[in-house]
Design an enzyme around this catalytic site. Sequence first.
Site, PDB file in Angstrom:
ATOM      1  N   LYS A 115       0.739  -1.291   0.153  1.00 44.07           N
ATOM      2  CA  LYS A 115      -0.032   0.058  -0.032  1.00 44.07           C
ATOM      3  C   LYS A 115       1.009   1.226  -0.037  1.00 44.07           C
ATOM      4  O   LYS A 115       1.635   1.320   0.819  1.00 44.07           O
ATOM      5  CB  LYS A 115      -0.834   0.085   1.246  1.00 44.07           C
ATOM      6  CG  LYS A 115      -1.868   1.175   1.240  1.00 44.07           C
ATOM      7  CD  LYS A 115      -2.660   1.361   2.398  1.00 44.07           C
ATOM      8  CE  LYS A 115      -1.752   2.643   3.109  1.00 44.07           C
ATOM      9  NZ  LYS A 115      -1.943   3.916   2.579  1.00 44.07           N
ATOM     10  N   GLU A 124       9.827   0.582  10.588  1.00 40.61           N
ATOM     11  CA  GLU A 124      10.745   1.515  10.327  1.00 40.61           C
ATOM     12  C   GLU A 124      10.064   2.958  10.456  1.00 40.61           C
ATOM     13  O   GLU A 124       9.576   3.532   9.499  1.00 40.61           O
ATOM     14  CB  GLU A 124      11.513   1.551   8.654  1.00 40.61           C
ATOM     15  CG  GLU A 124      12.098   0.170   8.304  1.00 40.61           C
ATOM     16  CD  GLU A 124      13.456   0.157   8.988  1.00 40.61           C
ATOM     17  OE1 GLU A 124      13.844   0.933   9.635  1.00 40.61           O
ATOM     18  OE2 GLU A 124      14.003  -0.782   8.737  1.00 40.61           O
ATOM     19  N   CYS A 150      13.791  10.374   6.765  1.00 41.57           N
ATOM     20  CA  CYS A 150      13.597   9.709   8.142  1.00 41.57           C
ATOM     21  C   CYS A 150      14.902   9.818   8.965  1.00 41.57           C
ATOM     22  O   CYS A 150      15.006  10.075   9.983  1.00 41.57           O
ATOM     23  CB  CYS A 150      12.955   8.254   7.991  1.00 41.57           C
ATOM     24  SG  CYS A 150      14.139   7.512   6.997  1.00 41.57           S
ATOM     25  N   GLU A 181      10.022  15.011  15.697  1.00 40.29           N
ATOM     26  CA  GLU A 181      10.522  15.131  14.390  1.00 40.29           C
ATOM     27  C   GLU A 181       9.576  16.090  13.553  1.00 40.29           C
ATOM     28  O   GLU A 181       8.395  15.980  13.619  1.00 40.29           O
ATOM     29  CB  GLU A 181      10.135  13.580  13.816  1.00 40.29           C
ATOM     30  CG  GLU A 181      10.388  13.333  12.476  1.00 40.29           C
ATOM     31  CD  GLU A 181      10.313  12.112  11.816  1.00 40.29           C
ATOM     32  OE1 GLU A 181       9.149  11.473  12.141  1.00 40.29           O
ATOM     33  OE2 GLU A 181      11.120  11.490  11.128  1.00 40.29           O
TER      34      GLU A 181
HETATM   35  P1  NAD Z   1       2.442   8.021   8.451  1.00 41.80           P
HETATM   36  O1  NAD Z   1       2.555   7.070   9.367  1.00 41.80           O
HETATM   37  O2  NAD Z   1       1.311   9.004   8.276  1.00 41.80           O
HETATM   38  O3  NAD Z   1       2.256   7.067   6.911  1.00 41.80           O
HETATM   39  C1  NAD Z   1       2.771   6.045   6.572  1.00 41.80           C
HETATM   40  C2  NAD Z   1       1.995   4.920   5.827  1.00 41.80           C
HETATM   41  O4  NAD Z   1       1.122   4.382   6.766  1.00 41.80           O
HETATM   42  C3  NAD Z   1       1.129   5.495   4.710  1.00 41.80           C
HETATM   43  O5  NAD Z   1       1.018   4.544   3.685  1.00 41.80           O
HETATM   44  C4  NAD Z   1      -0.478   5.847   5.431  1.00 41.80           C
HETATM   45  O6  NAD Z   1      -1.438   5.528   4.481  1.00 41.80           O
HETATM   46  C5  NAD Z   1      -0.373   4.473   6.329  1.00 41.80           C
HETATM   47  N1  NAD Z   1      -1.155   4.700   7.668  1.00 41.80           N
HETATM   48  C6  NAD Z   1      -1.581   5.731   8.078  1.00 41.80           C
HETATM   49  N2  NAD Z   1      -2.152   5.491   9.501  1.00 41.80           N
HETATM   50  C7  NAD Z   1      -2.411   4.062   9.198  1.00 41.80           C
HETATM   51  C8  NAD Z   1      -3.165   3.342  10.342  1.00 41.80           C
HETATM   52  N3  NAD Z   1      -3.841   3.687  11.300  1.00 41.80           N
HETATM   53  N4  NAD Z   1      -2.981   1.877  10.053  1.00 41.80           N
HETATM   54  C9  NAD Z   1      -2.239   1.538   8.889  1.00 41.80           C
HETATM   55  N5  NAD Z   1      -1.615   2.250   7.920  1.00 41.80           N
HETATM   56  C10 NAD Z   1      -1.588   3.631   8.240  1.00 41.80           C
HETATM   57  O7  NAD Z   1       3.770   8.678   7.971  1.00 41.80           O
HETATM   58  P2  NAD Z   1       3.881   9.719   7.001  1.00 41.80           P
HETATM   59  O8  NAD Z   1       3.504  11.177   7.078  1.00 41.80           O
HETATM   60  O9  NAD Z   1       3.259   9.281   5.525  1.00 41.80           O
HETATM   61  O10 NAD Z   1       5.455   9.649   6.696  1.00 41.80           O
HETATM   62  C11 NAD Z   1       6.446  10.315   7.384  1.00 41.80           C
HETATM   63  C12 NAD Z   1       6.911   9.577   8.590  1.00 41.80           C
HETATM   64  O11 NAD Z   1       7.637   8.150   7.898  1.00 41.80           O
HETATM   65  C13 NAD Z   1       8.064  10.072   9.112  1.00 41.80           C
HETATM   66  O12 NAD Z   1       7.843  10.091  10.453  1.00 41.80           O
HETATM   67  C14 NAD Z   1       9.177   9.543   8.691  1.00 41.80           C
HETATM   68  O13 NAD Z   1      10.183   9.742   9.587  1.00 41.80           O
HETATM   69  C15 NAD Z   1       8.899   8.314   8.599  1.00 41.80           C
HETATM   70  N6  NAD Z   1       9.604   7.474   7.692  1.00 41.80           N
HETATM   71  C16 NAD Z   1      10.356   6.577   7.973  1.00 41.80           C
HETATM   72  C17 NAD Z   1      11.391   5.915   7.299  1.00 41.80           C
HETATM   73  C18 NAD Z   1      12.492   4.860   7.752  1.00 41.80           C
HETATM   74  O14 NAD Z   1      12.794   4.140   7.146  1.00 41.80           O
HETATM   75  N7  NAD Z   1      12.723   4.715   9.124  1.00 41.80           N
HETATM   76  C19 NAD Z   1      11.366   6.049   6.092  1.00 41.80           C
HETATM   77  C20 NAD Z   1      10.693   7.170   5.450  1.00 41.80           C
HETATM   78  C21 NAD Z   1       9.544   7.684   6.268  1.00 41.80           C
END
Ligand code: NAD
Length: 505
Positions: free
Chosen positions: A194, A269, A303, A405
Site C-alpha cells: 500500500k 521503520e 527519516c 520530528e
Molecule cells: P504515516 O505514518 O502517516 O503514513 C505512512 C503510511 O502508513 C502511509 O501509507 C499511510 O497511509 C499508512 N497509515 C497511516 N495510518 C495508518 C494506520 N492507522 N494503519 C495502517 N496504516 C496507516 O507517515 P507519513 O507522514 O506518511 O510519513 C512520514 C513518516 O515516515 C516520518 O515520521 C518519517 O520519519 C517516517 N519514515 C521513516 C522511514 C524509515 O525507514 N525509518 C522512511 C521514510 C519515512
Amino acid sequence: MARLTVDLEAPNGVKYTQPTGLFIGNDFVESKSGKTLTTIDPALDKIEEVIATVQAADADDVEQAVKVARAAFKDPSWKQLSASDRGRLMSRFADLIEEKRELFATIDAWDNGKTYQEALENDLVEAVCVIRYYSGWADKTFDQTISTTPKKFAYTLRQPIGVVAQIIPWNYPLAMATWKLGPALACGNTVIIKAAEQTPLSILVLGQLIKEAGVPSGVINILNGPGKETGVALVQHRFVDKIAFTGSAATATSIMSIVSKTLKNITLENGGKSPLLVFADADLDEAVKWSHLEIMSNQGQICTATSRIMIQDCIYDEFLRRFRDTIKTVSCVGKQWDKESYQGPQVYKVQFDRVLEYIEIGKEEGAVLLAGGHPVTVGDRGKGFFVAPTIFTDVTPSMRIWREEIFGPVVAICRFSTEKEALELANHTTYGLGAAVFTKDLERAHRIAVEIEAGMVWVNSSQDCDPRILFGGVKQSGIGRELGEAGLEAYSQIKAVHVNMGNRL
Ligand code: NAD
C-alpha cells in the site's frame, strides 16, 4: 466499468498513460465500493491542482487481495519456482524499472514535489540497485546442518513467511516500494503493498512492469487508499502473516496495538531525530557540507535527516557562519523541474502547515532564528507548499524543536564542550535511527560509534545508504532491519528438522 487509465502530460513535457486501478492478480481493477483518492502537484497547489484520481481500496478490496495473495503463495508457479529462476525474474524486473527511470523520476517529482534531478539521480538509482541486489540473494540463502549425536541428523530450513502486507510512506515513493519488495520476493513471499495516499502514482506504473517481468499472478498486489481504512484493514486481516511498515512512530504505535490481537510478525521503520556531532578537530568544510545536505535535501523529508546538530563550542560561531553561507548559496527553493532548484515544495498542505507550526513553536520556545523561518513564494502565482530552509541555534533539549520530528527543512543547533556532553545530548531522544560524527580522531570516532544510541552511525559523512548495508533504528525508530543480508531476516523464518537416525543402532 470506469476507465482505469488516464493520459497525462507532466510539467516537464513527459506524456504517458497512468494506470489508476487497484492491482490485484496482475490486473488493474475497480474498487468494489467505487472509492477514489486524488493526488495533487504540491508546487501548484493551494487550491486543488489535481494530477489524477485513482481507485482506493476498502476492506472488501483488501479481502479480495488477501485471497489472491494467499492462493499465489501456494500456487506451484511461485512456490515451486526454483530460487535461481526467482532471481532471474527479479533481475528482469530491475532492468524494466531502469528502462523507465526517466518516467518514474518524472512521476515521483510531480506527485511528491522532490526535484526531478534528485528523483532521477538518487531514488531511481537506489530503486534499481535494491531489486538487482536482492535478485542475487534469491538463490544464496543457505541452511545449516547441526551436529548433535550419531543418532540424530538435524538441519534447518529457511522458508518464506507467507502473505506480507507492506505499508510505505510518501517521501521516497518508488524507492521505499523497492526496499520492501526486494527482500520479500527474494525469500518467496507474496505481497500486498500500500502506497501513501499522497503519492499513489508511480507504484501503479510499477504494477505494469510486474506483469511484464513475468511475475506470476497474485505474487505482488498493489492497493492505494487511506491509511485509516486500507492500512487498518490490512493490519487487522487474520490471513495476513506479516506487516512491514515504514512511516511515523505514531502510526507504528497504532499498528502494533492492532497486530497484538493476531500476533503477526512485524517490522517497523519509523522516524527519527538524528544527531550530527562536529568536534573541533573536524574538517569544517566537510562537516558543513554534510550537515547542510542531510537536513535540507529532499525538502528535509528524510527519516534519517540529521535534524539536531551539536557543535563543539570553540568552532560554534565559525560553523554557523559557514552553514548560513551554504544555505544562501546552495539551498535554492524552486519548482521540481528547474535545474537550479535544490529544494522543492513540501509534499502536501498538512506537512507544509506542520513545518510552519514547528517554526512558530521554535520562536516561542526562545530558540534563535538564524535563517529562514517563513514560507517562500515561487513564481508569480504564489502557489505551492514552499518553505525557506530554516536554522535555529541555541536550542536546548527541553524544546520541542529538539525532541520532536519535524520532517521538513528545519535544523536545531546547539553547542557542547566535552565528548561526554556531546554524547548525552545526542542520546537525549526517544528516537535512534542514524547518527553522524565529524572528527579526525579515529579513536574518538569508534568510541562514539559504540556509545551512540542509533541503528546506523556515519563517520565523517552522513546518510550513507547502500542496498548492501543494513538499515534500521533502535528505540522508537523501529524494530527489525531492512537492506543488506539482514533484510532477508525480516522476510523468512527458520524451521528446525530433527531426523531420528538411531532406530537400527
Ligand atoms: P504515516 O505514518 O502517516 O503514513 C505512512 C503510511 O502508513 C502511509 O501509507 C499511510 O497511509 C499508512 N497509515 C497511516 N495510518 C495508518 C494506520 N492507522 N494503519 C495502517 N496504516 C496507516 O507517515 P507519513 O507522514 O506518511 O510519513 C512520514 C513518516 O515516515 C516520518 O515520521 C518519517 O520519519 C517516517 N519514515 C521513516 C522511514 C524509515 O525507514 N525509518 C522512511 C521514510 C519515512
